[in-house]
Design a protein around this motif. Structure first.
Motif, PDB file in Angstrom:
ATOM      1  N   UNK A  57       0.868  -1.174   0.000  1.00 50.65           N
ATOM      2  CA  UNK A  57       0.000   0.000   0.000  1.00 50.65           C
ATOM      3  C   UNK A  57       0.898   1.215   0.000  1.00 50.65           C
ATOM      4  N   UNK A  58       0.689   2.086  -0.961  1.00 52.02           N
ATOM      5  CA  UNK A  58       1.475   3.305  -1.070  1.00 52.02           C
ATOM      6  C   UNK A  58       0.910   4.343  -0.108  1.00 52.02           C
ATOM      7  N   UNK A  59       1.758   4.953   0.678  1.00 52.26           N
ATOM      8  CA  UNK A  59       1.385   6.033   1.589  1.00 52.26           C
ATOM      9  C   UNK A  59       0.267   5.631   2.555  1.00 52.26           C
ATOM     10  N   UNK A  60       0.478   4.573   3.355  1.00 56.17           N
ATOM     11  CA  UNK A  60      -0.581   4.170   4.291  1.00 56.17           C
ATOM     12  C   UNK A  60      -0.740   5.178   5.426  1.00 56.17           C
ATOM     13  N   UNK A  61      -1.941   5.219   6.002  1.00 55.40           N
ATOM     14  CA  UNK A  61      -2.196   6.079   7.157  1.00 55.40           C
ATOM     15  C   UNK A  61      -1.564   5.469   8.402  1.00 55.40           C
ATOM     16  N   UNK A  62      -1.151   6.320   9.310  1.00 53.97           N
ATOM     17  CA  UNK A  62      -0.692   5.861  10.620  1.00 53.97           C
ATOM     18  C   UNK A  62      -1.512   6.585  11.683  1.00 53.97           C
ATOM     19  N   UNK A  63      -1.788   5.894  12.779  1.00 56.15           N
ATOM     20  CA  UNK A  63      -2.556   6.464  13.875  1.00 56.15           C
ATOM     21  C   UNK A  63      -1.605   6.745  15.028  1.00 56.15           C
ATOM     22  N   UNK A  64      -1.672   7.951  15.569  1.00 53.42           N
ATOM     23  CA  UNK A  64      -0.881   8.339  16.734  1.00 53.42           C
ATOM     24  C   UNK A  64      -1.833   8.904  17.778  1.00 53.42           C
ATOM     25  N   UNK A  65      -1.696   8.447  19.017  1.00 51.24           N
ATOM     26  CA  UNK A  65      -2.553   8.919  20.098  1.00 51.24           C
ATOM     27  C   UNK A  65      -1.714   9.741  21.064  1.00 51.24           C
ATOM     28  N   UNK A  66      -2.156  10.966  21.326  1.00 48.10           N
ATOM     29  CA  UNK A  66      -1.510  11.807  22.338  1.00 48.10           C
ATOM     30  C   UNK A  66      -2.569  12.223  23.348  1.00 48.10           C
ATOM     31  N   UNK A  67      -2.112  12.526  24.541  1.00 46.75           N
ATOM     32  CA  UNK A  67      -3.020  12.816  25.639  1.00 46.75           C
ATOM     33  C   UNK A  67      -2.464  14.012  26.400  1.00 46.75           C
ATOM     34  N   UNK A  68      -3.230  15.097  26.521  1.00 43.09           N
ATOM     35  CA  UNK A  68      -2.726  16.292  27.206  1.00 43.09           C
ATOM     36  C   UNK A  68      -2.697  16.129  28.728  1.00 43.09           C
ATOM     37  N   UNK A  69      -3.122  14.947  29.237  1.00 42.77           N
ATOM     38  CA  UNK A  69      -3.019  14.661  30.668  1.00 42.77           C
ATOM     39  C   UNK A  69      -1.752  13.887  31.012  1.00 42.77           C
ATOM     40  N   UNK A  70      -0.919  13.615  30.011  1.00 40.38           N
ATOM     41  CA  UNK A  70       0.341  12.929  30.256  1.00 40.38           C
ATOM     42  C   UNK A  70       0.253  11.413  30.299  1.00 40.38           C
ATOM     43  N   UNK A  71      -0.894  10.837  29.967  1.00 42.15           N
ATOM     44  CA  UNK A  71      -1.010   9.376  29.931  1.00 42.15           C
ATOM     45  C   UNK A  71      -0.231   8.830  28.741  1.00 42.15           C
ATOM     46  N   UNK A  72       0.234   7.608  28.896  1.00 41.32           N
ATOM     47  CA  UNK A  72       0.866   6.897  27.793  1.00 41.32           C
ATOM     48  C   UNK A  72      -0.137   5.892  27.244  1.00 41.32           C
ATOM     49  N   UNK A  73      -0.389   5.970  25.960  1.00 41.55           N
ATOM     50  CA  UNK A  73      -1.298   5.046  25.291  1.00 41.55           C
ATOM     51  C   UNK A  73      -0.464   3.998  24.564  1.00 41.55           C
ATOM     52  N   UNK A  74      -0.700   2.734  24.878  1.00 43.08           N
ATOM     53  CA  UNK A  74       0.016   1.630  24.246  1.00 43.08           C
ATOM     54  C   UNK A  74      -0.860   1.017  23.162  1.00 43.08           C
ATOM     55  N   UNK A  75      -0.257   0.784  21.995  1.00 41.44           N
ATOM     56  CA  UNK A  75      -1.029   0.167  20.905  1.00 41.44           C
ATOM     57  C   UNK A  75      -1.230  -1.313  21.221  1.00 41.44           C
ATOM     58  N   UNK A  76      -2.488  -1.748  21.213  1.00 43.35           N
ATOM     59  CA  UNK A  76      -2.849  -3.144  21.435  1.00 43.35           C
ATOM     60  C   UNK A  76      -2.876  -3.876  20.102  1.00 43.35           C
ATOM     61  N   UNK A  77      -3.459  -3.234  19.087  1.00 43.99           N
ATOM     62  CA  UNK A  77      -3.539  -3.839  17.759  1.00 43.99           C
ATOM     63  C   UNK A  77      -3.786  -2.743  16.724  1.00 43.99           C
ATOM     64  N   UNK A  78      -3.455  -3.063  15.477  1.00 45.29           N
ATOM     65  CA  UNK A  78      -3.708  -2.150  14.357  1.00 45.29           C
ATOM     66  C   UNK A  78      -3.610  -2.963  13.078  1.00 45.29           C
ATOM     67  N   UNK A  79      -4.750  -3.164  12.415  1.00 44.44           N
ATOM     68  CA  UNK A  79      -4.761  -3.961  11.189  1.00 44.44           C
ATOM     69  C   UNK A  79      -4.815  -3.111   9.925  1.00 44.44           C
ATOM     70  N   UNK A  80      -4.601  -1.808  10.058  1.00 49.07           N
ATOM     71  CA  UNK A  80      -4.653  -0.925   8.896  1.00 49.07           C
ATOM     72  C   UNK A  80      -6.008  -0.285   8.686  1.00 49.07           C
ATOM     73  N   UNK A  81      -7.003  -0.694   9.448  1.00 53.43           N
ATOM     74  CA  UNK A  81      -8.340  -0.109   9.362  1.00 53.43           C
ATOM     75  C   UNK A  81      -8.924   0.169  10.739  1.00 53.43           C
ATOM     76  N   UNK A  82      -8.519  -0.640  11.737  1.00 56.98           N
ATOM     77  CA  UNK A  82      -8.974  -0.472  13.112  1.00 56.98           C
ATOM     78  C   UNK A  82      -7.750  -0.557  14.029  1.00 56.98           C
ATOM     79  N   UNK A  83      -7.572   0.474  14.841  1.00 59.08           N
ATOM     80  CA  UNK A  83      -6.481   0.484  15.817  1.00 59.08           C
ATOM     81  C   UNK A  83      -7.070   0.551  17.217  1.00 59.08           C
ATOM     82  N   UNK A  84      -6.479  -0.195  18.149  1.00 55.42           N
ATOM     83  CA  UNK A  84      -6.923  -0.198  19.532  1.00 55.42           C
ATOM     84  C   UNK A  84      -5.726   0.183  20.414  1.00 55.42           C
TER      85      UNK A  84
END
Length: 89
Positions: A57-84
């Motif tokens: 896939x050319x130029x795939x999307x990437x998901x990044x999660x940021x939180x202004x409360x300082x929490x760290x979000x860990x990626x559980x899964x990402x299949x290219x259409x659904x990220x948890x």
């Protein structure tokens, strides 16, 4: 050019400190199309390899999660259409 879409939802409407939070993001980009590449290697004598095919896939999307409360979000899964992602309240 189509606009990418993203829909995000948390696993609960409210959390207590220490609760696990799950964030599910459904995302897509109509402009991302798979490309199939077939390669055959030929030497100077004209001998050729079997074709090898790869889909990318050319130029795939990437998901990044940021939180202004300082929490760290860990990626559980990402299949290219659904990220948890997971964090602690």
């Amino acid at each position: 050019m189509a606009t990418p879409t993203a829909i995000a939802a948390l696993s609960a409407p409210a959390y207590s400190p220490g609760d696990q939070m799950l964030l599910t993001v459904n995302y897509s980009d109509a402009d991302n199309k798979p490309l199939t590449v077939t390669i055959v290697v030929t030497d100077a004598r004209g001998n050729s390899s079997a074709p090898v095919t790869a889909s990318v896939v050319i130029d795939p999307l990437t998901v990044t999660v940021t939180d202004d409360s300082g929490r760290t979000w860990a990626r559980v899964s990402d299949n290219g259409a659904v990220a948890v992602y997971r964090a602690v309240a």
